[in-house]
Scaffold this active site. Structure first.
Site, PDB file in Angstrom:
ATOM      1  N   LYS A  78       0.911  -1.028  -0.294  1.00  0.00           N
ATOM      2  CA  LYS A  78      -0.117   0.098  -0.018  1.00  0.00           C
ATOM      3  C   LYS A  78       0.955   1.173   0.113  1.00  0.00           C
ATOM      4  CE  LYS A  78      -3.823   2.091   2.619  1.00  0.00           C
ATOM      5  NZ  LYS A  78      -4.658   1.803   3.935  1.00  0.00           N
ATOM      6  N   SER A 153      -9.864   1.927   3.110  1.00  0.00           N
ATOM      7  CA  SER A 153      -8.868   2.837   2.296  1.00  0.00           C
ATOM      8  C   SER A 153      -7.890   1.787   1.469  1.00  0.00           C
ATOM      9  CB  SER A 153      -7.991   3.975   3.279  1.00  0.00           C
ATOM     10  OG  SER A 153      -7.405   3.285   4.172  1.00  0.00           O
ATOM     11  N   SER A 177      -9.880  -0.362   7.448  1.00  0.00           N
ATOM     12  CA  SER A 177      -9.372  -0.086   6.020  1.00  0.00           C
ATOM     13  C   SER A 177      -8.680  -1.433   5.492  1.00  0.00           C
ATOM     14  CB  SER A 177      -8.326   1.083   5.966  1.00  0.00           C
ATOM     15  OG  SER A 177      -9.074   1.997   6.137  1.00  0.00           O
TER      16      SER A 177
END
Lengths: 486, 98
Positions: A78, A153, A177
């Site tokens: 990420k 997210s 997330s």
């Protein structure tokens, strides 16, 4: 015969060591798949030359008989996690050209285990969002239905693994997330106990809530990844000095004697009917495997969302104060004076959701409001943690409930209603507030073939119980074997 | 309901520039979010200590020993406007307001 991109981490290890294919061939397969599915927009930064160079180095290690658990295996990371020499943006304009001079500890650990960094995945800006529609680099599509969100997210990290363009990935979870996108994309997603995994090098959103964790296609892979990234780090003063158990070894097929707590407050209002049906069926399945269901109450559940939307923005407003255009990142082109440098850099560099949260944070911390909001929220937070502690002390070994109140919603559906977007995290947020480990794993599909996730919540530093229950459940079902049709 | 002036004040505190359109927009959004937090009013927190760390840790120190860090080049590599080993910024005015 499965193609390399279908193989699990365990199978990849065997195949690479058995020279069925090389790490370079594997990397090329994934890079080719990523290109074929670029419409999903999973990646912000891809550096194929670096990937191939790392894969070549891995092949040498394998040939010399020195492979470690992840040698030669590409892992997507990420873009909130610092990678030395590779742009790290947190999906924000304000960091669009920032190149970290160091690796986050979790990346150092991945590399120490021999992994190849596949690329930096798309996400909601500064990890603020539940749909990956808040990225400066565009939205991510759910591979199960490209008109829908993958969740957020960590949308890119989830979508890439679900689409079979990465074998596993790292995400972060502050209010859900990892678990919410795992639920919307039919993956196993783990949020370890707060303090289990180092946050050094992870762009901070809310320091008392953030944790790094893996996305994987099955429980064993998730256990392997969690083991690789876990451990005390002197560079993170909030990481705990505790030994890392063998999470893989915790996987079992028998749940005799395990008490599974079912919180009644998680099965009222706002929960989609089909999600409830699948989750309840999963709970039944757990009893078939030997577990006992116990109804429990977590009375302060309803307050959790309010507590989170005071504490998280407050911490974010403090953490994001460093983005001022002075030492790194985007700087407004023609500032009138120093104050204008700050305000215009931040006004132009941050997206609307980030600005919204910074302002909420500034408001609740400001004189006259601190006691009513922030201090009160910290006290209610203690009560939420106490609810869980009492449930674990008196009634159950692990808690099971839905991960998300709905399946994947349509792109654009919730962007103009921030509050409705925030409600997507109603089942995941309490876990971060209490610092507990949580995971989501596949437990079914709705009538539109959209994935549904079962959430497990464990005692602090007892991820093993979650892996035990998850492993047993997965072995008795076929959900994890399904994949999106291309 | 937050007034436009309150929103402008918050934006100043947060050092974030906002256009007039944004001010109106944020006033509405922030107000509904803050209204939602009124749910906390009914929670009884008498005798409850504020939670500052989930596992109760505090003051984790290390030995005061010098360890390798970044070179000047590494540390300044991302500076938007650099002059040698200095970072160039606009003049700091005499009166900065609040």
């Amino acid at each position: 015969m499965s193609t390399p991109i279908e193989l699990s981490l365990t199978e990849l290890r065997k195949s690479l060591d058995g020279r069925k294919f090389s790490a370079v061939e594997l990397a090329k397969s994934y890079l080719s798949e990523i290109d074929k599915q670029k419409d999903l927009n999973c990646f912000i930064t891809l550096e194929p030359d670096k990937v191939l160079a790392e894969a070549e180095a891995s092949d040498k290690e394998i040939a010399a008989g020195r492979s470690k658990s992840l040698t030669g295996i590409p892992i997507a990371v990420k873009d909130i996690i610092s990678t030395k020499g590779t742009r790290t943006t947190a999906a924000s304009r304000i960091l669009e050209n920032y190149i970290p001079p160091y690796d986050a500890t979790v990346v150092t650990k991945l590399r120490a285990a021999g992994a190849v960094v596949l690329g930096k995945t798309n996400m909601d800006e500064f990890a603020m969002g539940s749909s990956n529609e808040n990225s400066h680099f565009g939205k991510v599509k759910n591979p199960w239905d490209k008109e829908r969100v993958p969740g957020g997210s960590s949308g890119g990290s989830a979508a890439s693994v679900a689409a079979r363009i990465a074998p596993a990935s790292l995400g972060t979870d502050t209010g859900g997330s990892i678990r919410q996108p795992a639920s919307l994309c039919s993956l196993v997603g783990i949020k370890p106990t707060y303090g289990r995994v180092s946050r050094y090098g992870v762009v901070a959103f809310a320091s008392s809530l953030d944790q790094v964790g893996p996305f994987a296609r099955n429980v064993r892979d998730a256990a392997i990844m969690t083991g690789v990234i876990s451990g005390h780090d002197p560079l993170d003063s909030t990481s705990m000095q505790l030994p890392v158990p063998n999470f893989e070894a915790a996987i079992s097929s028998d749940l005799k004697g395990v008490k599974v707590g079912v919180p009644k407050e998680y099965f009222i209002g706002g929960l989609d009917k089909e999600v409830e049906t699948s989750v309840r069926a999963a709970l039944s399945q757990l009893t078939e495997l030997g577990a006992e269901l116990v109804e429990i109450s977590l009375p302060h559940t309803e307050a959790a969302l309010s507590v989170y939307y005071i504490i998280a923005p407050a911490e974010a407003s403090s953490n994001l104060a460093r983005y001022d255009g002075v030492r790194y990142g985007f700087r407004t082109p023609k500032p009138k004076d120093l104050i204008d440098l700050y305000t215009s850099t931040r006004g132009e560099g941050f997206g609307p959701e980030v600005k919204r949260r910074i302002m909420i944070g500034a408001y609740v911390l400001s004189a006259g409001y601190f006691d009513a909001y922030y201090l009160k929220a910290q006290k209610v937070r203690a009560l939420i943690a106490r609810d869980f502690r009492e449930a674990f002390e008196n009634h159950c070994d692990v808690i099971a409930c839905p991960a998300s109140p709905s399946t994947a919603f349509k792109l654009g559906e919730k962007v103009s209603d921030p509050l409705s977007m925030y409600l997507s995290d109603v089942f995941t947020i309490p876990v971060n507030l209490a610092g507990l480990p949580g995971m989501s794993l596949p437990c079914g599909f709705d009538s539109k073939k959209l994935p549904i996730g079962l959430q497990l919540i464990g005692k602090p530093f007892n991820e093993e119980m979650m892996f035990r229950v998850a492993g047993a459940y997965e072995a008795s079902t076929e959900w994890h074997k399904q994949r999106p049709s291309n | 309901m937050l007034s436009d002036e309150e929103v402008r004040k918050i934006a100043r505190l947060a050092r974030v520039s906002v256009t007039e359109d944004e001010v109106r927009h944020y006033a509405g959004e922030l107000s509904s979010i803050l209204d939602y937090m009124a749910k906390l009013e009914s929670v009884n927190v008498a005798e409850v200590e504020a939670m500052t760390h989930v596992h109760g840790s505090s003051n984790v120190f290390r030995e005061d020993k010098v360890v390798p860090s970044f070179s000047v080049e590494q540390a300044l590599a991302n500076v938007p406007d650099r002059s040698g080993q200095f970072i160039r910024v606009p003049l700091v005015q005499e009166e900065l307001g609040e």
